[in-house]
Enzyme design. Structure first.
Site, short mmCIF file in Angstrom:
data_model
loop_
_atom_site.label_atom_id
_atom_site.label_comp_id
_atom_site.label_asym_id
_atom_site.label_seq_id
_atom_site.Cartn_x
_atom_site.Cartn_y
_atom_site.Cartn_z
N ASN A 53 1.59 4.76 7.24
CA ASN A 53 1.37 3.32 6.84
C ASN A 53 2.12 2.24 7.16
O ASN A 53 1.67 0.98 7.21
CB ASN A 53 1.58 3.60 5.21
CG ASN A 53 1.35 2.16 4.56
OD1 ASN A 53 0.15 1.73 4.38
ND2 ASN A 53 2.37 1.61 4.06
N LYS A 82 -4.57 -0.83 15.68
CA LYS A 82 -5.34 -0.17 14.87
C LYS A 82 -6.37 0.30 15.48
O LYS A 82 -6.71 1.53 14.95
CB LYS A 82 -5.75 -1.22 13.86
CG LYS A 82 -4.36 -1.63 12.78
CD LYS A 82 -3.79 -0.47 12.32
CE LYS A 82 -3.01 -1.13 11.25
NZ LYS A 82 -2.07 -0.04 10.39
N ASP A 125 14.05 4.84 11.33
CA ASP A 125 13.05 3.91 12.11
C ASP A 125 12.04 5.00 12.59
O ASP A 125 12.44 5.88 13.60
CB ASP A 125 13.66 3.25 13.11
CG ASP A 125 12.68 2.40 14.06
OD1 ASP A 125 11.72 2.74 13.88
OD2 ASP A 125 13.10 1.60 15.09
N ILE A 126 10.91 5.14 12.12
CA ILE A 126 10.08 6.20 12.39
C ILE A 126 9.34 5.94 13.90
O ILE A 126 8.57 6.69 14.42
CB ILE A 126 8.91 6.50 11.52
CG1 ILE A 126 8.24 5.25 10.78
CG2 ILE A 126 9.50 7.30 10.07
CD1 ILE A 126 7.04 4.53 11.62
N THR A 167 -1.37 -7.23 0.04
CA THR A 167 -0.03 -7.10 0.41
C THR A 167 0.75 -8.17 1.14
O THR A 167 0.17 -9.31 1.20
CB THR A 167 -0.01 -5.86 1.55
OG1 THR A 167 -0.65 -6.39 2.80
CG2 THR A 167 -0.87 -4.70 0.88
N LEU A 171 0.82 -1.44 0.09
CA LEU A 171 0.01 -0.03 -0.26
C LEU A 171 0.79 1.23 0.09
O LEU A 171 0.47 2.15 -0.80
CB LEU A 171 -1.05 0.09 1.08
CG LEU A 171 -1.98 -0.98 1.07
CD1 LEU A 171 -2.72 -0.91 2.39
CD2 LEU A 171 -3.11 -0.22 0.17
N TYR A 179 -2.51 -6.55 16.76
CA TYR A 179 -2.70 -5.75 15.55
C TYR A 179 -4.11 -4.84 15.70
O TYR A 179 -4.18 -3.79 15.61
CB TYR A 179 -2.69 -6.49 14.25
CG TYR A 179 -2.98 -5.96 13.36
CD1 TYR A 179 -1.92 -5.07 12.59
CD2 TYR A 179 -4.12 -6.14 12.40
CE1 TYR A 179 -2.34 -4.55 11.31
CE2 TYR A 179 -4.50 -5.64 11.10
CZ TYR A 179 -3.58 -4.84 10.59
OH TYR A 179 -3.57 -4.22 9.39
#
Length: 306
Positions: free
Chosen positions: A103, A178, A76-77, A208, A22, A174
């Site tokens: 993302n 999210k 590394d964000i 993906t 994505l 996860y």
């Protein structure tokens, strides 16, 4: 080649996790609409292991080959240093920052009783902290711009998931991350609107690395010539529009998007209510709740529930 609409002409966009899937589709679509793009990717495996500069560099090459402008960022964000350098990459390379697309992410799926603390922490770190830190550093820049009299038309597009909205069996870490991104989106939209910043979230479904094995049958590519409903490129037009000045007035919203479908998701709202006007006994509370549930809408099922 730039689209005739050039919806993002003059804008600078940052996309995290943009080396594949994505994120790659978003970066290419933003560039096609005239944006200069910072392509962030740590180059990790599906479970977050390893690293490499190749994926981000490849997307930059694709954008440049099509006549666009892009630079790679391999930081590394999910660290403050990496997130700060991401914003700096946009400012140093292109002189401004207009759009942030959060993302980046990976999976470590387990049923709850088998879910290790390390797997919980790793997924929370990349998804939730990896949204917060780039958003925090970008927001600080935009607030400073607004206070200096240069009010931006800034846009943030966060990435949630159907798992975050409904839950998903085997994905407790996860799904929780999210869902947290939705909460972060709502707060950021409320806090940053005064500075010219709009914040929205998408809950995409596409083929993906994270979905093609887990949902193999659903995500399978169609036969030649048929519409590829699960192609990640189907999600990107909404991201481009939300990331452009054309989306003025749209903030604090969550959109489910896949194939050719876009849905405005409507979150928690008050349903049936009972008010005694005094303290309930446990038995009375149970009787009241039983009646309220009978009058309430049936919840959407959790993904993967039997």
């Amino acid at each position: 080649m730039t689209s005739p609409t050039a919806l993002c002409a003059g804008r600078v966009a940052v996309v995290t996790g943009a080396g594949r899937g994505l994120g790659r589709a978003h970066a290419l679509a933003l560039a096609a609409e005239g944006a200069k793009v910072v392509v962030n990717d740590l180059g990790v495996g599906l479970d977050g292991s390893g690293s490499g500069t190749g994926p981000a560099q490849q997307v930059v090459k694709e954008i440049r080959a099509a006549g666009g402008e892009a630079v790679a960022h391999n930081g590394d964000i999910a660290t403050s240093e990496g997130a700060a350098s991401l914003v700096a990459a946009a400012l140093d390379s292109f002189g401004r920052l207009d759009t942030l697309v959060n993302n980046a992410g990976f999976l470590r799926d387990r049923m709850l009783v088998n879910l290790d603390e390390d797997d919980w922490d790793a997924v929370m770190r990349v998804h939730l902290k990896g949204h917060f830190l780039p958003l925090r550093h970008a927001a600080a820049h935009w607030r400073a711009e607004a206070k200096a009299g240069r009010a931006p038309a800034a846009r943030v597009v966060n990435t949630s998931s159907g798992a975050g909205l409904l839950g998903s069996v085997g994905q407790g870490n996860y799904a929780a991350a999210k869902a947290g991104i939705v909460g972060l989106t709502l707060v950021a939209a409320a806090e940053m609107g005064r500075y010219g910043v709009q914040v929205n979230a998408i809950a995409p479904a596409a083929r993906t690395r994270m979905t093609e094995a887990t949902f193999a049958e659903t995500m399978a590519a169609p036969g030649e010539g048929a519409f590829d409903a699960m192609a990640p490129e189907n999600v990107s037009p909404l991201v481009v529009w939300l990331g452009s000045a054309a989306s003025a007035g749209v903030s604090g919203r969550v959109f489910e998007t896949e194939a050719g479908r876009i849905t405005v998701m409507e979150g928690w709202r008050p349903g049936p209510t009972a008010d005694k006007g005094a303290r309930w006994t446990p038995a009375e509370a149970g009787e009241a709740v039983t009646g309220l549930l009978a009058a309430a809408e049936t919840p959407q099922p959790v993904y993967g529930a039997s």
